[in-house]
Design an enzyme around this catalytic site. Structure first.
Site, PDB file in Angstrom:
ATOM      1  N   MET A 226       0.845  -1.196   0.000  1.00 51.70           N
ATOM      2  CA  MET A 226       0.000   0.000   0.000  1.00 51.70           C
ATOM      3  C   MET A 226       0.884   1.250   0.000  1.00 51.70           C
ATOM      4  O   MET A 226       0.419   2.348   0.303  1.00 51.70           O
ATOM      5  CB  MET A 226      -0.934  -0.001   1.209  1.00 51.70           C
ATOM      6  CG  MET A 226      -1.906  -1.191   1.165  1.00 51.70           C
ATOM      7  SD  MET A 226      -3.453  -0.907   2.021  1.00 51.70           S
ATOM      8  CE  MET A 226      -2.887  -0.639   3.669  1.00 51.70           C
TER       9      MET A 226
ATOM     10  N   HIS B 135       9.382  -3.342   3.682  1.00 55.98           N
ATOM     11  CA  HIS B 135       8.992  -3.575   2.283  1.00 55.98           C
ATOM     12  C   HIS B 135      10.220  -3.903   1.434  1.00 55.98           C
ATOM     13  O   HIS B 135      10.165  -4.737   0.534  1.00 55.98           O
ATOM     14  CB  HIS B 135       8.322  -2.333   1.693  1.00 55.98           C
ATOM     15  CG  HIS B 135       7.023  -1.960   2.340  1.00 55.98           C
ATOM     16  ND1 HIS B 135       6.891  -0.858   3.130  1.00 55.98           N
ATOM     17  CD2 HIS B 135       5.811  -2.544   2.286  1.00 55.98           C
ATOM     18  CE1 HIS B 135       5.642  -0.763   3.559  1.00 55.98           C
ATOM     19  NE2 HIS B 135       4.964  -1.775   3.062  1.00 55.98           N
TER      20      HIS B 135
ATOM     21  N   GLY C  51       5.075 -10.142   4.166  1.00 58.74           N
ATOM     22  CA  GLY C  51       5.790 -10.093   5.435  1.00 58.74           C
ATOM     23  C   GLY C  51       5.066 -10.895   6.509  1.00 58.74           C
ATOM     24  O   GLY C  51       3.841 -10.967   6.524  1.00 58.74           O
TER      25      GLY C  51
ATOM     26  N   GLN D 282      -2.899 -12.249   7.745  1.00 56.91           N
ATOM     27  CA  GLN D 282      -3.024 -11.952   6.309  1.00 56.91           C
ATOM     28  C   GLN D 282      -2.278 -12.983   5.474  1.00 56.91           C
ATOM     29  O   GLN D 282      -2.779 -13.463   4.449  1.00 56.91           O
ATOM     30  CB  GLN D 282      -2.476 -10.549   6.053  1.00 56.91           C
ATOM     31  CG  GLN D 282      -2.226 -10.237   4.589  1.00 56.91           C
ATOM     32  CD  GLN D 282      -1.853  -8.798   4.347  1.00 56.91           C
ATOM     33  OE1 GLN D 282      -2.702  -7.928   4.438  1.00 56.91           O
ATOM     34  NE2 GLN D 282      -0.597  -8.513   4.031  1.00 56.91           N
TER      35      GLN D 282
ATOM     36  N   VAL E 151      10.815  -7.161   9.824  1.00 56.01           N
ATOM     37  CA  VAL E 151      11.986  -6.294  10.026  1.00 56.01           C
ATOM     38  C   VAL E 151      11.659  -5.364  11.196  1.00 56.01           C
ATOM     39  O   VAL E 151      10.567  -4.777  11.248  1.00 56.01           O
ATOM     40  CB  VAL E 151      12.311  -5.493   8.750  1.00 56.01           C
ATOM     41  CG1 VAL E 151      13.507  -4.568   8.976  1.00 56.01           C
ATOM     42  CG2 VAL E 151      12.601  -6.444   7.595  1.00 56.01           C
TER      43      VAL E 151
ATOM     44  N   SER F  18       6.419  -0.527  10.501  1.00 56.34           N
ATOM     45  CA  SER F  18       5.068  -0.405   9.955  1.00 56.34           C
ATOM     46  C   SER F  18       4.858   1.036   9.518  1.00 56.34           C
ATOM     47  O   SER F  18       5.354   1.965  10.174  1.00 56.34           O
ATOM     48  CB  SER F  18       4.038  -0.753  11.039  1.00 56.34           C
ATOM     49  OG  SER F  18       2.755  -0.292  10.666  1.00 56.34           O
ATOM     50  N   SER F  19       4.105   1.215   8.448  1.00 51.66           N
ATOM     51  CA  SER F  19       3.793   2.579   8.001  1.00 51.66           C
ATOM     52  C   SER F  19       3.014   3.329   9.078  1.00 51.66           C
ATOM     53  O   SER F  19       3.061   4.553   9.154  1.00 51.66           O
ATOM     54  CB  SER F  19       2.962   2.538   6.721  1.00 51.66           C
ATOM     55  OG  SER F  19       3.681   1.863   5.722  1.00 51.66           O
ATOM     56  N   ARG F  20       2.295   2.587   9.913  1.00 52.65           N
ATOM     57  CA  ARG F  20       1.466   3.250  10.930  1.00 52.65           C
ATOM     58  C   ARG F  20       2.278   3.716  12.142  1.00 52.65           C
ATOM     59  O   ARG F  20       1.746   4.457  12.969  1.00 52.65           O
ATOM     60  CB  ARG F  20       0.337   2.318  11.374  1.00 52.65           C
ATOM     61  CG  ARG F  20      -0.698   2.097  10.275  1.00 52.65           C
ATOM     62  CD  ARG F  20      -1.942   1.396  10.775  1.00 52.65           C
ATOM     63  NE  ARG F  20      -3.019   1.467   9.804  1.00 52.65           N
ATOM     64  CZ  ARG F  20      -3.355   0.464   8.978  1.00 52.65           C
ATOM     65  NH1 ARG F  20      -2.714  -0.673   9.003  1.00 52.65           N
ATOM     66  NH2 ARG F  20      -4.358   0.619   8.123  1.00 52.65           N
TER      67      ARG F  20
HETATM   68  O1  PAF Z   1      -0.054  -5.787   3.554  1.00 54.80           O
HETATM   69  C1  PAF Z   1      -0.473  -4.859   2.821  1.00 54.80           C
HETATM   70  O2  PAF Z   1       0.179  -3.831   2.621  1.00 54.80           O
HETATM   71  C2  PAF Z   1      -1.858  -4.980   2.204  1.00 54.80           C
HETATM   72  O3  PAF Z   1      -2.739  -5.618   3.050  1.00 54.80           O
HETATM   73  C3  PAF Z   1      -1.834  -5.655   0.818  1.00 54.80           C
HETATM   74  C4  PAF Z   1      -1.360  -7.087   0.920  1.00 54.80           C
HETATM   75  C5  PAF Z   1      -0.930  -4.879  -0.113  1.00 54.80           C
HETATM   76  C6  PAF Z   1      -3.234  -5.670   0.219  1.00 54.80           C
HETATM   77  O4  PAF Z   1      -3.739  -4.388   0.056  1.00 54.80           O
END
Ligand code: PAF
Length: 280
Positions: A30, A37, A149, A155, A178, A187-189
């Site tokens: 995202m 990433h 990840g 997920q 990581v 995390s981006s958050r």
């Molecule tokens: O993990 C993420 O960043 C999102 O859930 C994904 C897998 C790109 C789906 O939008």
């Protein structure tokens, strides 16, 4: 690196590579890319001749009142980072490209069992949103290997199960979380944390490590271990959603002590929702 927004161009380029017998690695994201990433991208690079990364903030996986509108969008910086890693193609579609009939009216993918409980109890519909967008992206990119990840452990289980159930010839590769030097999972958050919350945030990981250590030392009363961890987090000002010890393959409650286990948690710290897990 080419940046592509339209599906026909993406398909054309991938078909060309495939025609030349090249293996395609895919990393769906995202955006707002960090070192976590980049590890996924490096793994894809080691597993395939061509690497495709998507950046798409998927509205379908955000619930009402969640951070879809404020989610950090940094496409220019993301593009530079991906180019530095020699990514071949960045797919950055608009919402209409992914959901031509609108996200609410698209065909949905629901993955049973592993999509239930844990985060799903607090984010209803989230995993259907993830499975739906990943299914669409897989059909567009048609990768040989897709990289995710382990931080988003549930997920990962949902996507693995979807690929297995639908019989897609895609290898799902999992890459270890990581962490910052103090243990906080990247995390981006994390950027939502205030400076003071950022100091406290690594306690989530330390608490999970403590549960894992007690499991390794032979403790087997899961309810007590989970409740001690919840108490530790609450005492430090977290609002935990859950701490759960699960079978690492099925995400069900472990049948005994002999199967691989994972300790998972989600907790709010101020306005930030943090998730993490430790495998035992
Ligand atoms: O993990 C993420 O960043 C999102 O859930 C994904 C897998 C790109 C789906 O939008």
């Amino acid at each position: 690196m080419m940046t592509v927004k339209e599906i026909p161009r993406l398909r054309g380029q991938v078909a060309e590579w495939r025609g030349a017998g090249e293996r395609i690695g895919f990393v769906p994201t995202m955006g707002n890319l960090h070192q976590g990433h980049m590890q996924l991208v490096r793994h894809a690079r080691s597993a395939a001749q061509r690497v495709v990364v998507s950046v798409f903030v998927n509205p379908m996986q955000f619930g009402p009142g969640e951070d879809f509108n404020s989610y950090p969008r940094t496409l220019e910086q993301d593009r530079d980072k991906l180019a530095d890693e020699s990514v071949d193609l960045l797919f950055a579609p608009g919402i209409e490209e992914i959901y031509p009939h609108g996200a609410r009216h698209t065909t949905r993918v629901e993955v049973p069992q592993v999509s239930e409980g844990l985060c799903a109890d607090f984010r209803p519909g989230h995993f259907a949103g993830v499975a739906t967008v990943v299914a669409r992206l897989f059909n567009l990119v048609q990768p040989d290997v897709a990289v995710f990840g382990e931080k988003d452990f549930q997920q990962l289980a949902v996507i693995g199960r979807m690929v297995e159930d639908l019989g897609w010839p895609i290898e799902i590769a999992a890459v270890a979380t990581v962490r910052e030097p103090d243990g906080l999972a990247m995390s981006s958050r994390n950027q939502y944390l205030t400076a003071e919350e950022r100091q406290r945030a690594p306690l989530l990981y330390r608490t999970l490590c403590e549960v894992a250590a007690r499991l390794r030392s032979g403790e087997s009363c899961f309810a007590e271990l989970e409740s001690d961890a919840l108490q530790t987090l609450r005492s430090a000002g977290f609002e935990p959603e859950y701490v759960a010890i699960r079978d690492a393959l099925t995400l069900q409650s472990p049948a005994g002590m002999d199967t691989p286990q994972v300790v998972l948690a989600a907790a709010r710290l101020g306005r930030t929702r943090l998730i993490d897990n430790v495998q035992v």
